[in-house]
Design a protein around this motif. Structure first.
Motif, PDB file in Angstrom:
ATOM      1  N   GLN A 257       0.828  -1.206   0.000  1.00  0.00           N
ATOM      2  CA  GLN A 257       0.000   0.000   0.000  1.00  0.00           C
ATOM      3  C   GLN A 257       0.860   1.252   0.000  1.00  0.00           C
ATOM      4  O   GLN A 257       0.526   2.251  -0.656  1.00  0.00           O
ATOM      5  CB  GLN A 257      -0.929  -0.009   1.217  1.00  0.00           C
ATOM      6  CG  GLN A 257      -1.938   1.122   1.240  1.00  0.00           C
ATOM      7  CD  GLN A 257      -2.842   1.050   2.458  1.00  0.00           C
ATOM      8  OE1 GLN A 257      -2.386   0.750   3.558  1.00  0.00           O
ATOM      9  NE2 GLN A 257      -4.133   1.295   2.262  1.00  0.00           N
ATOM     10  N   LYS A 258       1.989   1.215   0.703  1.00  0.00           N
ATOM     11  CA  LYS A 258       2.890   2.369   0.727  1.00  0.00           C
ATOM     12  C   LYS A 258       3.521   2.609  -0.643  1.00  0.00           C
ATOM     13  O   LYS A 258       3.929   3.729  -0.959  1.00  0.00           O
ATOM     14  CB  LYS A 258       3.963   2.161   1.784  1.00  0.00           C
ATOM     15  CG  LYS A 258       3.428   2.235   3.211  1.00  0.00           C
ATOM     16  CD  LYS A 258       4.524   1.982   4.232  1.00  0.00           C
ATOM     17  CE  LYS A 258       3.966   2.046   5.659  1.00  0.00           C
ATOM     18  NZ  LYS A 258       5.015   1.746   6.670  1.00  0.00           N
TER      19      LYS A 258
ATOM     20  N   ASP B 285      -6.767   2.906   4.953  1.00  0.00           N
ATOM     21  CA  ASP B 285      -6.186   3.929   4.086  1.00  0.00           C
ATOM     22  C   ASP B 285      -6.215   5.282   4.805  1.00  0.00           C
ATOM     23  O   ASP B 285      -7.292   5.814   5.095  1.00  0.00           O
ATOM     24  CB  ASP B 285      -6.973   4.015   2.780  1.00  0.00           C
ATOM     25  CG  ASP B 285      -6.288   4.878   1.725  1.00  0.00           C
ATOM     26  OD1 ASP B 285      -5.495   5.758   2.099  1.00  0.00           O
ATOM     27  OD2 ASP B 285      -6.563   4.670   0.531  1.00  0.00           O
TER      28      ASP B 285
ATOM     29  N   THR C 117      -6.605  -3.405   3.621  1.00  0.00           N
ATOM     30  CA  THR C 117      -5.779  -2.206   3.449  1.00  0.00           C
ATOM     31  C   THR C 117      -6.632  -1.003   3.050  1.00  0.00           C
ATOM     32  O   THR C 117      -6.353   0.123   3.474  1.00  0.00           O
ATOM     33  CB  THR C 117      -4.681  -2.432   2.401  1.00  0.00           C
ATOM     34  OG1 THR C 117      -5.266  -2.894   1.183  1.00  0.00           O
ATOM     35  CG2 THR C 117      -3.654  -3.436   2.898  1.00  0.00           C
ATOM     36  N   ALA C 118      -7.675  -1.222   2.259  1.00  0.00           N
ATOM     37  CA  ALA C 118      -8.580  -0.123   1.925  1.00  0.00           C
ATOM     38  C   ALA C 118      -9.209   0.448   3.188  1.00  0.00           C
ATOM     39  O   ALA C 118      -9.411   1.664   3.313  1.00  0.00           O
ATOM     40  CB  ALA C 118      -9.663  -0.602   0.968  1.00  0.00           C
TER      41      ALA C 118
ATOM     42  N   ALA D  18      -6.332   4.067 -11.342  1.00  0.00           N
ATOM     43  CA  ALA D  18      -5.266   4.676 -10.531  1.00  0.00           C
ATOM     44  C   ALA D  18      -4.035   5.016 -11.375  1.00  0.00           C
ATOM     45  O   ALA D  18      -2.889   4.798 -10.955  1.00  0.00           O
ATOM     46  CB  ALA D  18      -4.887   3.749  -9.370  1.00  0.00           C
TER      47      ALA D  18
ATOM     48  N   THR E 251      -4.801  -1.855  -3.260  1.00  0.00           N
ATOM     49  CA  THR E 251      -4.750  -1.653  -1.820  1.00  0.00           C
ATOM     50  C   THR E 251      -5.361  -0.336  -1.355  1.00  0.00           C
ATOM     51  O   THR E 251      -5.695  -0.188  -0.182  1.00  0.00           O
ATOM     52  CB  THR E 251      -3.290  -1.698  -1.325  1.00  0.00           C
ATOM     53  OG1 THR E 251      -2.520  -0.738  -2.061  1.00  0.00           O
ATOM     54  CG2 THR E 251      -2.689  -3.085  -1.504  1.00  0.00           C
ATOM     55  N   GLY E 252      -5.507   0.640  -2.244  1.00  0.00           N
ATOM     56  CA  GLY E 252      -6.040   1.941  -1.860  1.00  0.00           C
ATOM     57  C   GLY E 252      -7.557   1.961  -1.849  1.00  0.00           C
ATOM     58  O   GLY E 252      -8.211   1.254  -2.620  1.00  0.00           O
ATOM     59  N   HIS E 253      -8.132   2.784  -1.003  1.00  0.00           N
ATOM     60  CA  HIS E 253      -9.581   2.861  -0.842  1.00  0.00           C
ATOM     61  C   HIS E 253     -10.272   3.346  -2.112  1.00  0.00           C
ATOM     62  O   HIS E 253     -11.254   2.742  -2.578  1.00  0.00           O
ATOM     63  CB  HIS E 253      -9.909   3.781   0.330  1.00  0.00           C
ATOM     64  CG  HIS E 253     -11.359   3.815   0.706  1.00  0.00           C
ATOM     65  ND1 HIS E 253     -12.286   4.615   0.072  1.00  0.00           N
ATOM     66  CD2 HIS E 253     -12.058   3.136   1.655  1.00  0.00           C
ATOM     67  CE1 HIS E 253     -13.471   4.442   0.616  1.00  0.00           C
ATOM     68  NE2 HIS E 253     -13.368   3.546   1.574  1.00  0.00           N
TER      69      HIS E 253
ATOM     70  N   PRO F 282      -1.528   2.712  -4.588  1.00  0.00           N
ATOM     71  CA  PRO F 282      -2.815   2.019  -4.493  1.00  0.00           C
ATOM     72  C   PRO F 282      -2.948   0.832  -5.434  1.00  0.00           C
ATOM     73  O   PRO F 282      -3.853   0.016  -5.289  1.00  0.00           O
ATOM     74  CB  PRO F 282      -3.828   3.102  -4.841  1.00  0.00           C
ATOM     75  CG  PRO F 282      -3.073   4.033  -5.748  1.00  0.00           C
ATOM     76  CD  PRO F 282      -1.671   4.038  -5.216  1.00  0.00           C
TER      77      PRO F 282
END
Length: 422
Positions: free
Chosen positions: A33-34, A342, A338-339, A322, A53-55, A37
């Motif tokens: 995630q870092k 976020d 992970t979302a 994205a 991984t991003g919302h 996304p």
């Protein structure tokens, strides 16, 4: 295709949680995630699907019409090795024999694309409508209280999973479907085989067959002696020619196992999270505000995210996500946990705070394939947690946290047992 030379060095897909941090997403997923996304990961078979991984990317992808949930499509990620393409010849022969000897139910509309997905989903959506679930609240309260009565009158310490967390949603879904609760040990056993990540394809198939045969016999009964339940409604649709028998059985199997496994794990794991955060537990126990209770449930859903291992999709056409171009035939793994952590959406996301506005949590998924039973799950949790904490205000763990067995091997995360005392 998802297996490409340029992505052969992608980091491994790893959902193992860190020792001592049972409520947090896997460190490997947080690391991805870092990186952004949308990144690549490497699976056991050498393929490199996209990892979401991003919302914002999560919601955009689950609302995207140019992806498929059909697991038979080329390019669909295989996150476990129990898929048909990894079976030996002997195992494949056994599987084929099963398919010939029994009408094997699938997982109904959750693994179908529109228009078939929408057609079948509409047939059960009304059963789980918010107003109907609210009308069920007093009945669920009586079920919760009855199991708490038994728990308080029984031995102490006790396993909260067996005494409360598992039987409450099992009885609720039995009454909603029209399934005898006396058969709960049978369907709980086979439900666990379906959702366990270590189950082989044959074990999952055998469990689905047995559940399917059982539900098929119940639909037979409902055709001649209908009641006010979901299986009777499905039987009526079979009689009217709107559903075929296998579709009805598949829907029944899905509702039966999904309707108790997910909520049971949330009740137990949520109780453990509250016990580990006593100030939050006290807020929930002492409040008379239904809005705070609802907020607490949303935060528990966000913080714990029991859907474990990602939602799987495959692109059926090129599209942008994205800032990247997703090509037709490429697989995607959408990670709920992970979302839900976020920081762009949830301030200080690793902090558990039942007063936060967590309504954007995505534990039930999003878009056309979002969990159809989420109004029922929310209502059950809003009843179960306050009742448990108020009836047993001195509730505490009867063991150390590091001795609790967590379901790292399941597609649904939780605990195998939860010893408590008071």
């Amino acid at each position: 295709m998802t297996s490409t030379a340029e992505n052969s060095t992608a980091p491994e897909f790893d959902i193992a949680r860190a020792p001592g941090c049972p409520f947090d997403p896997a460190p490997a997923m947080r690391a991805r995630q870092k990186d952004g996304p949308l990144t690549r990961v490497r699976l056991w078979d050498g393929s490199s699907p996209w990892l979401v991984t991003g919302h914002a990317a999560h919601r955009a992808l689950l609302a995207e019409q140019r992806v498929s949930v059909d697991h038979s499509r080329q390019g669909m990620p295989r996150t476990t090795q129990g898929s048909p393409d990894t079976m030996t010849d002997d195992e494949m022969q056994q599987l084929m024999a099963m398919l010939q000897d029994s009408s094997v139910p699938g997982l109904s509309f959750i693994l179908m694309d529109d228009p078939e997905h929408a057609r079948l989903r509409r047939m059960v959506t009304g059963t789980f409508g918010i107003r109907r679930m609210e009308a069920m609240r007093p009945a669920v309260q009586r079920i919760v209280d009855s199991f708490l009565d038994e728990m308080l009158a029984g031995p102490n310490p006790v396993d909260l999973v067996e005494a409360f967390a598992l039987p409450v949603p099992s009885l609720v879904i039995c009454e909603l479907l029209g399934v005898p609760y006396s058969e709960h040990e049978f369907f709980q056993l086979h439900s666990k085989a379906i959702i366990n990540r270590t189950s082989t394809t044959l074990q999952r198939m055998e469990a689905q067959i047995k559940l399917g045969e059982y539900l098929d016999s119940l639909i037979d009964e409902k055709l001649t002696n209908p009641g006010e339940d979901l299986l009777s409604a499905l039987a009526e649709r079979v009689k009217a020619g709107e559903l075929d028998r296998k579709e009805a059985v598949s829907m029944g199997v899905l509702m039966l196992f999904a309707g108790h496994e997910t909520t049971a794990n949330m009740i137990a794991l949520g109780t453990l999270a509250l016990l580990e955060h006593p100030e939050q537990l006290a807020m929930l126990r002492d409040t008379d505000d239904p809005k705070l209770v609802a907020s607490a449930v949303e935060e528990l859903l966000r913080y714990l995210t029991i859907t474990h291992g990602g939602l799987l999709r495959v692109a059926v056409a090129d599209f942008e996500l994205a800032g990247q171009t997703i090509r037709e035939g490429e697989g995607l793994i959408v990670v709920n946990e992970t979302a839900n952590r976020d920081p762009a959406v949830f301030a200080d996301p690793d902090r558990f705070d039942i007063s936060r506005d967590a309504r954007q949590q995505v534990s039930f998924g999003y878009g056309p394939h979002a969990c159809v039973g989420q109004p029922l799950a929310r209502m059950e949790l809003q009843v179960a947690y306050p009742a448990l904490l108020r009836r047993i205000p001195t509730l505490r763990l009867a063991t150390d946290l590091d001795k609790i067995s967590f379901k790292h091997d399941g597609f649904i995360y939780g605990v195998y047992d939860l010893p408590v005392t008071w």
